[in-house]
Design an enzyme around this catalytic site. Sequence first.
Site, PDB file in Angstrom:
ATOM      1  N   THR A 204       5.117  -3.599  -2.580  1.00 55.18           N
ATOM      2  CA  THR A 204       5.390  -2.805  -1.911  1.00 55.18           C
ATOM      3  C   THR A 204       7.108  -2.800  -1.217  1.00 55.18           C
ATOM      4  OG1 THR A 204       3.011  -2.876  -1.129  1.00 55.18           O
ATOM      5  CG2 THR A 204       4.860  -1.453   0.446  1.00 55.18           C
ATOM      6  N   ARG A 232      -9.243   3.233  -1.167  1.00 59.19           N
ATOM      7  CA  ARG A 232      -9.098   2.725  -0.148  1.00 59.19           C
ATOM      8  C   ARG A 232      -7.535   2.995   0.320  1.00 59.19           C
ATOM      9  NH1 ARG A 232      -4.265  -0.767   0.391  1.00 59.19           N
ATOM     10  NH2 ARG A 232      -5.197  -2.154   2.157  1.00 59.19           N
ATOM     11  N   VAL A 233      -7.443   3.369   1.243  1.00 59.02           N
ATOM     12  CA  VAL A 233      -5.681   3.426   1.704  1.00 59.02           C
ATOM     13  C   VAL A 233      -5.828   2.536   2.365  1.00 59.02           C
ATOM     14  CG1 VAL A 233      -4.483   5.231   2.838  1.00 59.02           C
ATOM     15  CG2 VAL A 233      -6.080   6.150   1.673  1.00 59.02           C
ATOM     16  N   ASP A 235      -1.469   0.581   4.790  1.00 59.86           N
ATOM     17  CA  ASP A 235      -0.237   0.734   5.697  1.00 59.86           C
ATOM     18  C   ASP A 235       0.092   2.085   5.279  1.00 59.86           C
ATOM     19  OD1 ASP A 235      -0.316  -0.911   4.260  1.00 59.86           O
ATOM     20  OD2 ASP A 235       1.269  -1.283   5.759  1.00 59.86           O
ATOM     21  N   THR A 255       5.441  -4.913   5.045  1.00 59.33           N
ATOM     22  CA  THR A 255       4.214  -5.073   3.738  1.00 59.33           C
ATOM     23  C   THR A 255       2.933  -5.987   3.952  1.00 59.33           C
ATOM     24  OG1 THR A 255       5.131  -5.465   1.309  1.00 59.33           O
ATOM     25  CG2 THR A 255       6.377  -7.031   2.833  1.00 59.33           C
ATOM     26  N   GLY A 256       2.351  -6.251   3.254  1.00 58.81           N
ATOM     27  CA  GLY A 256       1.463  -6.909   2.908  1.00 58.81           C
ATOM     28  C   GLY A 256      -0.064  -6.449   3.008  1.00 58.81           C
ATOM     29  N   GLY A 258      -2.678  -4.240   4.625  1.00 57.97           N
ATOM     30  CA  GLY A 258      -2.786  -2.985   4.977  1.00 57.97           C
ATOM     31  C   GLY A 258      -3.617  -3.081   6.445  1.00 57.97           C
TER      32      GLY A 258
HETATM   33  C1  SD4 Z   1      -1.292  -1.924   1.033  1.00 58.04           C
HETATM   34  N1  SD4 Z   1       0.817  -2.779   2.253  1.00 58.04           N
HETATM   35  O1  SD4 Z   1      -1.565  -1.286   0.987  1.00 58.04           O
HETATM   36  C2  SD4 Z   1      -0.032  -2.346   1.002  1.00 58.04           C
HETATM   37  C3  SD4 Z   1       0.175  -3.492  -0.152  1.00 58.04           C
HETATM   38  C4  SD4 Z   1       1.091  -4.089   0.210  1.00 58.04           C
HETATM   39  O2  SD4 Z   1       2.337  -6.044  -0.150  1.00 58.04           O
HETATM   40  O3  SD4 Z   1       2.649  -4.303   0.839  1.00 58.04           O
HETATM   41  N2  SD4 Z   1       1.036  -5.706  -0.459  1.00 58.04           N
HETATM   42  O4  SD4 Z   1      -1.876  -2.713   1.528  1.00 58.04           O
END
Ligand code: SD4
Length: 345
Positions: A204, A232-233, A235, A255-256, A258
């Site tokens: 992301t 699925r949605v 963050d 990021t990460g 969500g």
């Molecule tokens: C999510 N935050 O869809 C995003 C994915 C992401 O590193 O950032 N991955 O949850």
Amino acid sequence: MLTRRKFLQATAYTSLTGFISLKLSSCLPHSAPDKKNLPIVISTWDAGIEANKAAWDVLSHNGRALDAVEKGVMVTEASNSCCVGLNGNPDRDGIVTLDASIMDENFNCGGVADLKRIKHPISVARRVMEKTPHVLLVGEGAQQFAVAEGFTLEPEYLSPKATQNYQKWLKKSEYKPVINVENKGDTPIAVPAKMPDGSWNHDTIGMIAMDITGNLSGSCTTSGMAFKMHGRVGDSPIIGAGLYVDNEVGGCAATGQGEDVIRIGGAAIVVEFMRMGLSPRAACKKAIERIASVKKEKAKDIQVAFVALAKDGTVGAYALQKGFTYAVTTNEGAKFFNAHYHLKS
Ligand code: SD4
């Protein structure tokens, strides 16, 4: 025993410290940036370096931060990326669905979620912000809006790399979030790593910029967690979770995983910590610590990271796990960092 006099002294003290901390919190993050340090842009992961270049092109020509954060992440959306744009990994039904959001210096914001077959979700998010009375459009409605606005409906598609990843995943079909690790080094300054096929190994992209006038804007775009449940949605399209900007204080992108960013209202809380006087890095750290305390022993199974830019022109980032990288571009050039992190194993 608390005598009346002691009580009065105590309340006077409390209101004095309250006053002092209020004064501190209302003036520290509001301090104007030194103009010579502007403009500035910060973004997530290795691909941030290239995205920042496009943002810098806007910013260095006295452009608006809002245009910079849109143009910047469009580079990543159009790239051969595993995790942003139409070349991204699909959901568990084999469909690529995209999430994005954008926010300007006046609390205007827009987002799209579960958007299919549109190359630049960030630009659709901007149209939602500018042309509708709403903040978030999802799924079919978001796509209809995009098409009505003149965006091309791209063919249904899975990139060769995403097909390969999906085939591999299908063998076990385990719904297991993957921790993102791009650079395992522990050095303060790292070099962004390209994959053997020349593409960026990244995730992301979230970006915060401040333009020459001192105005802030932010953007965030993703194909979301690989092999997520259909519908699925995460963050990234949610204002206050994946992205938040308060022009008097600063901006933050996440990021990460969500779900865990949403759980604590991640980006908004980082901005609130900056409002209380914390530096961008300390604010990101505090939000990561909150996630760690919520997740307890499960924290080791996920990755979350924040990048932040404060109104005074300082930047910072913090991650839950080792391996998060970010890029900062200023008048002094482009710099790339390994973020400090919480879980030291
Ligand atoms: C999510 N935050 O869809 C995003 C994915 C992401 O590193 O950032 N991955 O949850």
